[in-house]
Design an enzyme around this catalytic site. Structure first.
Site, mmCIF file in Angstrom:
data_model
loop_
_atom_site.group_PDB
_atom_site.id
_atom_site.type_symbol
_atom_site.label_atom_id
_atom_site.label_comp_id
_atom_site.label_asym_id
_atom_site.label_seq_id
_atom_site.Cartn_x
_atom_site.Cartn_y
_atom_site.Cartn_z
ATOM 1 N N GLU A 120 -55.206 16.678 -48.817
ATOM 2 C CA GLU A 120 -55.804 15.897 -47.637
ATOM 3 C C GLU A 120 -57.188 17.123 -47.297
ATOM 4 O OE1 GLU A 120 -53.128 15.572 -44.787
ATOM 5 O OE2 GLU A 120 -52.794 13.247 -45.228
ATOM 6 N N THR A 174 -52.629 30.221 -40.381
ATOM 7 C CA THR A 174 -52.327 31.170 -40.392
ATOM 8 C C THR A 174 -52.088 31.159 -38.409
ATOM 9 O OG1 THR A 174 -52.472 32.573 -41.688
ATOM 10 C CG2 THR A 174 -52.896 33.676 -39.309
ATOM 11 N N ASN A 198 -55.907 23.027 -37.519
ATOM 12 C CA ASN A 198 -55.999 22.071 -36.400
ATOM 13 C C ASN A 198 -54.829 21.518 -35.698
ATOM 14 O OD1 ASN A 198 -56.587 20.821 -38.965
ATOM 15 N ND2 ASN A 198 -58.578 19.116 -38.434
ATOM 16 N N TYR A 199 -54.179 20.160 -36.152
ATOM 17 C CA TYR A 199 -53.461 19.907 -36.012
ATOM 18 C C TYR A 199 -51.793 20.793 -36.565
ATOM 19 C CZ TYR A 199 -56.359 16.376 -34.561
ATOM 20 O OH TYR A 199 -56.686 15.300 -33.614
ATOM 21 N N LYS A 209 -45.727 26.643 -45.671
ATOM 22 C CA LYS A 209 -46.960 27.283 -45.388
ATOM 23 C C LYS A 209 -47.593 27.307 -44.258
ATOM 24 C CE LYS A 209 -50.210 30.761 -45.401
ATOM 25 N NZ LYS A 209 -50.956 29.373 -44.929
ATOM 26 N N CYS A 221 -60.723 16.434 -39.112
ATOM 27 C CA CYS A 221 -61.307 16.306 -40.753
ATOM 28 C C CYS A 221 -61.858 15.052 -40.832
ATOM 29 C CB CYS A 221 -59.875 15.795 -41.737
ATOM 30 S SG CYS A 221 -58.631 14.938 -41.138
ATOM 31 N N THR A 222 -61.087 13.946 -39.605
ATOM 32 C CA THR A 222 -61.949 12.900 -39.393
ATOM 33 C C THR A 222 -62.509 12.645 -38.478
ATOM 34 O OG1 THR A 222 -59.861 12.476 -38.275
ATOM 35 C CG2 THR A 222 -60.206 11.392 -40.578
ATOM 36 N N SER A 262 -50.514 23.240 -44.795
ATOM 37 C CA SER A 262 -51.474 22.524 -43.653
ATOM 38 C C SER A 262 -52.420 23.763 -43.081
ATOM 39 C CB SER A 262 -50.133 22.170 -42.403
ATOM 40 O OG SER A 262 -49.923 23.429 -41.663
ATOM 41 N N ASP A 293 -50.849 32.634 -53.631
ATOM 42 C CA ASP A 293 -51.100 32.064 -55.124
ATOM 43 C C ASP A 293 -49.636 32.110 -55.993
ATOM 44 O OD1 ASP A 293 -54.092 31.241 -55.093
ATOM 45 O OD2 ASP A 293 -54.490 33.464 -56.406
ATOM 46 N N ARG A 322 -46.843 12.379 -30.857
ATOM 47 C CA ARG A 322 -47.335 11.387 -32.145
ATOM 48 C C ARG A 322 -46.215 11.678 -33.412
ATOM 49 N NH1 ARG A 322 -53.540 12.612 -34.681
ATOM 50 N NH2 ARG A 322 -52.985 11.482 -36.671
#
Ligand code: NAP
Length: 471
Positions: A252, A182, A156-157, A179, A286-287, A153, A217, A104
Site C-alpha cells: 500500500e 518510528t 500516519n495511522y 515493525k 494516502c487517500t 506500517s 533489510d 475503527r
C-alpha cells in the site's frame, strides 16, 4: 520519560546495544517518549520466535482464536481513551481523530472475525471428468496459513494500518513480526500490549522498533518470512520489491488522488468534500485529495469556494519540520514556474495552515510528487478528454473522485481511470473498512480488506480423498 519495549517471544526487551530513540510530539516538538532501537540480532530473534510459535498457533482451533480476539476487543475497549490520548500526542492527530482511529480499528477486528467465521472451503468431485466412478476421488480444498508474516506500517495511522495486517494474519493462523514506523511506535506498542494482557500467546506477535537502516533489510530478506504486508512510501516499497526473496508483497504505497470536477458538479458538495479530503490530518493521508482537475467552466468558481472554506480551517501540525520544509519546496517550485498561490497558509515550524495553488502544470514538481501535507494544487482542463489524459499522466493509482451530477458522465470517466477505487461525488477515503482497498501502478498492488486480506494471507491446499472399495 515513558519508554516502549521490544516484544520478542515472551519478553519485553530493551535494545541489546542500549540504543533508544526519543520521539518528539508534533504538537510542541518536545520529547514525549522513547522507544528501543532493536539490533539486527534482535530482529532475527523476533523471526525465530514467530517461526517457533507458528507450529502451535496454526493448529489452535478457530474457536480458540476467535475467543482470544473477543477478549482482546474487550481489553481494547477498556483502554481506548488512554490509547487515543497517546496516539494524538505521538503523531499530532486531533483527539477526536485519534479516538476514531482506535474505534475503527476495534471495529475492523470484528469485521475480520465475521469474515473468518464465514470462510468456507470447496469440494471437487473427480467423477466429472469421466475418468473415475462416483466418489473414487474427491478433493477437499481448504485455506492454510502461510507462516511468518512481516507487517510494516507508516506513521500516519499507526493503529489502523497495522491492525488491517495483524488481525487477519493472526486470526488466519499465521504469526507476525511487526515493525511500526518510528513515529507511531509508542502508540502501536501500547495498543498491542493489550493483546497479550488479553491472552494472545507469546511469540504469535513480535514487535521490533528502531532504525530501518539497522533492521529493515534484515527483516525483509529473511527467508522464513512468507509474506510482507507493507504500507508506506513508493520509494521504500520499491526497495522491498528489489531485495525481498520472491514472496508475495502486499504493498500500500503513495497516492496522488485526483478530484475531477466537471462542469456538471454540485459545487457545494465538491467543495466541502475536497476541502475535507485535502486537509484532514493536514493532508497526511494516502487517500488525501492531492490534486484537483477542474474543468475550465467551473474552475474559477470552484477555486474561490475552496479558498474561502480552506482559509477557515485550523489544522493539526505536520509530523515534523522536515516534512513541512518539503511542502515549502513544492510551493516555491510551482510559483516560480508560474502557478498562482491562491491561498497562502501561515507556517510556524511544523504547523502549517492550508494553501491552494491554482493553474499548475505537469512540469511542476507538485504535479508528479506526492505532497503529503496541507497544499492542494489545481490543474485546469478544457474537457473530459483532457481530464482523462492528465489523470493518466499521474504515476499513482490509489483512488480518484469524480464530481458530476450527470451519472452517465461520472461512470464514463470512472471507467477510464486506472486506480484501485473511484469515489463518485465524495472525497477519496479508505473506509468503510469492509470495502476492498488498494492501489495500482506506483500506489501498490493487491486489493486488501477483510475477506480479501484473509485470502491473501492464506494459501489454498487440496487434500484428495481416494476411495477404493466402492462396491
Ligand atoms: P515511509 O517512510 O516509507 O515508512 C513506512 C515504513 O517503512 C515505516 O515503518 C518505516 O520505518 C519503514 N521503512 C523505511 N525504510 C525501510 C527499509 N529500508 N526497510 C524496511 N522498512 C523501512 O512512509 P511514511 O513516511 O511512514 O508514510 C507516508 C507514506 O505512506 C506516504 O507515501 C503515503 O502515501 C503512504 N501511505 C500509503 C497508504 C496506502 O494505504 N496506500 C496508507 C498510508 C500511508 P521508519 O519510520 O523507522 O523509517
Amino acid at each position: 520519560m515513558q519508554t516502549a519495549h521490544l516484544k520478542i517471544g515472551s519478553d519485553w526487551q530493551e535494545s541489546e546495544n542500549g540504543k533508544t530513540i526519543t520521539l518528539n510530539s508534533p504538537w510542541d516538538l518536545n520529547p514525549f517518549a522513547q522507544i528501543q532501537a532493536a539490533s539486527a540480532k534482535q530482529a532475527t530473534l523476533a523471526i525465530d520466535m514467530a517461526a517457533n510459535s507458528f507450529l502451535t498457533w496454526r493448529n489452535t482451533s478457530l474457536s480458540a482464536r476467535l475467543e482470544i480476539f473477543e477478549k482482546i476487543i474487550a481489553r481494547l475497549i477498556q483502554s481506548k481513551d488512554e490509547l487515543a490520548q497517546v496516539l494524538s500526542k505521538e503523531i499530532g492527530k486531533f483527539p477526536k481523530d485519534a479516538e476514531s482511529e482506535i474505534n475503527r480499528s476495534i471495529g475492523y477486528i470484528k469485521l475480520v472475525m465475521q469474515a473468518l467465521a464465514q470462510q468456507t472451503g470447496r469440494l471437487y468431485y473427480g467423477d466429472i471428468t469421466g475418468q473415475y466412478e462416483s466418489m473414487r476421488k474427491t478433493g477437499l480444498y481448504t485455506r492454510e496459513p502461510l507462516g511468518v508474516i512481516l507487517a510494516i506500517s507508516s506513521f500516519n495511522y499507526p493503529i489502523n494500518l497495522s491492525i488491517t495486517k495483524i488481525a487477519p494474519a493472526i486470526l488466519a493462523g499465521n504469526t507476525v513480526v511487526f515493525k511500526p514506523a518510528t513515529q507511531g511506535s509508542y502508540s502501536a506498542t501500547a495498543f498491542y500490549s493489550k493483546f497479550f494482557e488479553a491472552g494472545l500467546p507469546d511469540g504469535v506477535l513480535n514487535i521490533v522498533t528502531g532504525s530501518s537502516s539497522e533492521i529493515g533489510d534484515v527483516l525483509i530478506t529473511d527467508e522464513r518470512i512468507k509474506l510482507i504486508a507493507f504500507t508506506g512510501s513508493t520509494g521504500v516499497g520499491r526497495h522491498i520489491g528489489k531485495i525481498s526473496t520472491g514472496i508475495p508483497l502486499l504493498l500500500e504505497l503513495g497516492g496522488k488522488d485526483a478530484a475531477i470536477v466537471t462542469n456538471n458538479a454540485d459545487i457545494e458538495v465538491a467543495t466541502s468534500e475536497i476541502v475535507s479530503g485535502g486537509f484532514s490530518y493536514c493532508g497526511q493521508r494516502c487517500t488525501a485529495q492531492k490534486i484537483v482537475i477542474a474543468y475550465d467552466g467551473i474552475a474559477d468558481k470552484l477555486r474561490d469556494k475552496l479558498v474561502e472554506k480552506s482559509a477557515l480551517l485550523d489544522l493539526n501540525p505536520m509530523i515534523d519540520e522536515a516534512s513541512a520544509d518539503y511542502i515549502g519546496e513544492l510551493i516555491t517550485d510551482a510559483t516560480e514556474k508560474g502557478a498562482h498561490l491562491a491561498l497562502s497558509g501561515q507556517r510556524s515550524k511544523n504547523h502549517w495552515q492550508a494553501s491552494i495553488i491554482d493553474k499548475i502544470s505537469p512540469e511542476m514538481r507538485i504535479f508528479s510528487e506526492e505532497q503529503f501535507g496541507p497544499v492542494l494544487p489545481i490543474i485546469r482542463v478544457k474537457d473530459e478528454q483532457e481530464a482523462i489524459k492528465i489523470h493518466a499522466e499521474l504515476k499513482y493509482g490509489l483512488q480518484a473522485s469524480v464530481y458530476s451530477q450527470d451519472i452517465d458522465e461520472a461512470f464514463r470517466i470512472s471507467s477510464k481511470l486506472e486506480v484501485g477505487t473511484v469515489q463518485i461525488n465524495a472525497r477519496t477515503d479508505r473506509g468503510p473498512d469492509n470495502f476492498p482497498f488498494g492501489g495500482v501502478n506506483d500506489s501498490g498492488q493487491f486489493m486488501q480488506g477483510t475477506i480479501e486480506t484473509l485470502e491473501l494471507m492464506t494459501r489454498g491446499k487440496l487434500t484428495v480423498v481416494n476411495l477404493h472399495n466402492l462396491d
